[in-house]
Motif scaffolding. Sequence first.
Motif, PDB file in Angstrom:
ATOM      1  N   GLY A 202       1.329   0.294  20.570  1.00 45.29           N
ATOM      2  CA  GLY A 202       2.679   0.821  20.921  1.00 45.29           C
ATOM      3  C   GLY A 202       3.682   0.803  21.106  1.00 45.29           C
ATOM      4  O   GLY A 202       4.581   1.170  20.412  1.00 45.29           O
ATOM      5  N   HIS A 206       6.754   0.598  18.490  1.00 45.05           N
ATOM      6  CA  HIS A 206       7.749   1.985  19.613  1.00 45.05           C
ATOM      7  C   HIS A 206       9.204   1.024  18.435  1.00 45.05           C
ATOM      8  O   HIS A 206      10.240   1.401  18.437  1.00 45.05           O
ATOM      9  CB  HIS A 206       7.999   1.983  20.477  1.00 45.05           C
ATOM     10  CG  HIS A 206       9.084   2.714  21.233  1.00 45.05           C
ATOM     11  ND1 HIS A 206      10.523   2.149  21.594  1.00 45.05           N
ATOM     12  CD2 HIS A 206       8.934   4.109  21.809  1.00 45.05           C
ATOM     13  CE1 HIS A 206      11.010   3.613  22.852  1.00 45.05           C
ATOM     14  NE2 HIS A 206       9.907   4.384  22.744  1.00 45.05           N
ATOM     15  N   VAL A 210      11.521   3.835  16.431  1.00 46.67           N
ATOM     16  CA  VAL A 210      11.822   4.182  16.979  1.00 46.67           C
ATOM     17  C   VAL A 210      13.265   3.636  17.359  1.00 46.67           C
ATOM     18  O   VAL A 210      14.134   4.009  16.651  1.00 46.67           O
ATOM     19  CB  VAL A 210      11.562   4.385  18.217  1.00 46.67           C
ATOM     20  CG1 VAL A 210      11.995   5.752  19.252  1.00 46.67           C
ATOM     21  CG2 VAL A 210       9.441   5.673  17.882  1.00 46.67           C
ATOM     22  N   SER A 211      13.273   2.178  17.838  1.00 44.00           N
ATOM     23  CA  SER A 211      14.067   1.583  18.094  1.00 44.00           C
ATOM     24  C   SER A 211      14.879   1.115  17.366  1.00 44.00           C
ATOM     25  O   SER A 211      15.973   1.667  16.537  1.00 44.00           O
ATOM     26  CB  SER A 211      13.989   0.007  19.088  1.00 44.00           C
ATOM     27  OG  SER A 211      13.320   0.276  20.556  1.00 44.00           O
TER      28      SER A 211
ATOM     29  N   ARG B 155      18.952   8.137  17.753  1.00 41.05           N
ATOM     30  CA  ARG B 155      18.349   7.075  18.804  1.00 41.05           C
ATOM     31  C   ARG B 155      19.703   6.981  19.417  1.00 41.05           C
ATOM     32  O   ARG B 155      19.157   7.135  21.221  1.00 41.05           O
ATOM     33  CB  ARG B 155      18.553   6.139  18.083  1.00 41.05           C
ATOM     34  CG  ARG B 155      17.621   5.093  17.174  1.00 41.05           C
ATOM     35  CD  ARG B 155      18.520   3.472  17.516  1.00 41.05           C
ATOM     36  NE  ARG B 155      19.183   3.296  16.081  1.00 41.05           N
ATOM     37  CZ  ARG B 155      18.129   3.113  14.471  1.00 41.05           C
ATOM     38  NH1 ARG B 155      17.201   3.126  14.417  1.00 41.05           N
ATOM     39  NH2 ARG B 155      18.987   2.364  12.859  1.00 41.05           N
ATOM     40  N   VAL B 159      17.210   7.536  21.907  1.00 42.32           N
ATOM     41  CA  VAL B 159      16.637   6.036  23.168  1.00 42.32           C
ATOM     42  C   VAL B 159      17.526   5.049  23.612  1.00 42.32           C
ATOM     43  O   VAL B 159      16.618   4.859  24.871  1.00 42.32           O
ATOM     44  CB  VAL B 159      16.702   5.449  21.172  1.00 42.32           C
ATOM     45  CG1 VAL B 159      15.562   3.459  22.290  1.00 42.32           C
ATOM     46  CG2 VAL B 159      15.478   6.010  20.633  1.00 42.32           C
ATOM     47  N   PHE B 197      12.075  -1.427  27.424  1.00 45.27           N
ATOM     48  CA  PHE B 197      12.107  -0.468  26.825  1.00 45.27           C
ATOM     49  C   PHE B 197      10.396  -0.588  25.942  1.00 45.27           C
ATOM     50  O   PHE B 197       9.992   0.906  26.162  1.00 45.27           O
ATOM     51  CB  PHE B 197      13.592  -0.258  26.590  1.00 45.27           C
ATOM     52  CG  PHE B 197      13.865   1.262  26.363  1.00 45.27           C
ATOM     53  CD1 PHE B 197      13.432   2.272  27.068  1.00 45.27           C
ATOM     54  CD2 PHE B 197      13.228   1.803  25.102  1.00 45.27           C
ATOM     55  CE1 PHE B 197      13.699   4.185  26.979  1.00 45.27           C
ATOM     56  CE2 PHE B 197      13.928   3.310  24.281  1.00 45.27           C
ATOM     57  CZ  PHE B 197      13.952   4.012  26.005  1.00 45.27           C
ATOM     58  N   ALA B 201       7.972   2.950  26.699  1.00 45.60           N
ATOM     59  CA  ALA B 201       8.049   3.852  26.525  1.00 45.60           C
ATOM     60  C   ALA B 201       6.876   3.625  25.611  1.00 45.60           C
ATOM     61  O   ALA B 201       5.887   4.579  25.313  1.00 45.60           O
ATOM     62  CB  ALA B 201       8.925   4.049  25.780  1.00 45.60           C
TER      63      ALA B 201
END
Lengths: 238, 238
Positions: A202, A206, A210-211, B155, B159, B197, B201
């Motif tokens: 995960g 992420h 995502v980031s 983002r 995010v 984070f 997450a």
Amino acid sequence: MSAQGAPPPHGVIRLTVRDVLGGMVGAVCASAVPVPHRRGRPRSAAADRAILDATRSALVEVGWSRLTMSQVASRAGVAKTTLYRRWAGKSELVVDAVAVLFDELELPDRGSLRADVEGVIVSFAALLERPEAKTSLMAVIAESTYDEALRARVREAIVERQKRLVLDGRRRAQRRGELPADAPDSAEPEAIVDLIFDVIAGAVVHRSLVSGGPVDAGWVRGFTTLLLEGLGRASAQP
Amino acid sequence: MSAQGAPPPHGVIRLTVRDVLGGMVGAVCASAVPVPHRRGRPRSAAADRAILDATRSALVEVGWSRLTMSQVASRAGVAKTTLYRRWAGKSELVVDAVAVLFDELELPDRGSLRADVEGVIVSFAALLERPEAKTSLMAVIAESTYDEALRARVREAIVERQKRLVLDGRRRAQRRGELPADAPDSAEPEAIVDLIFDVIAGAVVHRSLVSGGPVDAGWVRGFTTLLLEGLGRASAQP
DNA sequence: GGAGTTACGCTACGACGCGTAGCGGAATGC
DNA sequence: GCATTCCGCTACGCGTCGTAGCGTAACTCC
């Protein structure tokens, strides 16, 4: 939708990756025999391979959203109907096409728990950098939130088979004395393995999808320290 | 594709969530003034709200993949063309529709670092259980792997705005003495916040959307222990 | 070798979502 | 009043989906 509409031609409509590849990768295969289909013309294994290859290369070039079944068919040199005889839709096809990538993951013994953890993080991140995986993994997972069958397929083809990495690494660390051995009464080493897997996979997903930050040496070292020693010590490191 | 085809009517084609809601939630808004559009008929704020509401309710019922722009338009009681005057496509629309959900996340002081961490995990997991978020979050992220503009939008809208939770919790723990204060020479408390984070997450998302296991009390406690004390001690706990 | 069975390639088709164009009318600022 | 901008509506071309129907190819059983 139309899963069991017509009588299944060869007993099962869908084949798993292991059937296609003749069981060369899987070890937990239910029936070792790859269904020798008694009568009629057999399905072309060459077509299967061509389709999966075409799917991967198309994913690299156009990504998930612009990938069409017609496009895959023409790239693979097969008719579109042949695609639909094997897979119910784009999602199912892509799961099988991408699943083999994850079987390449290996976890050689690097001598210490820290080195092993860093190794698996780096390997997994490198896999996610490949465009085929990057563009399709999240899409398939998204699709599976409303499709229980697809969800099971993803779990079986991708998730479950990677937990071996965590299991191996943990056993090695226990043998080295870096982790406590399983208490004989404690009923759930499995829960801990699941937890560690979710945390590592995960976090890497992420971070990179995502980031959007790089999974570079600094991040890997920080994440490993956090995993091994917890928040307090990880916050003190430079 | 056709982003800048026609001259922009009101200066900017796209509005962010904060523009729509009049900046009531955001604090880092670039221009506080919500673009008072000098001349001509103003855009209907009611239509904006109706569209975003319709999008969320449609997501709950049919999920991401079966969501169509026509459907949203008729649910909202507006013309399809009105949708396209505000958002370039399904992805952009859904990002804005879902972003407000994440602003509901709060992190009250629960008295200890452990309690705060468990609180944020539970809150975030509860948010992911909502069908609107569950089905669309991953889809939008998947789409963004091939669309840099969308990626930036995700983002900014989702995010970045949630990192405040980690930042707050960390500062509180430092004030309590549970975490070491930032070394004045250490240039990057930001890197550590980003890392934490991503880990929290990522793990929660992976647990609930990929592995599919429940985020129950046992899992939360195990994860928190792993975060706070590291692998060694987490493995020894019952 | 023949009969039965199943897969393949091809073409065509209806259904549907996308995104746009063009219109008349409504709401604002000057 | 006038220019400007937004709205709702209809209609359209385009592309993809998933399927049906056909003739043919490959393989098994008798």
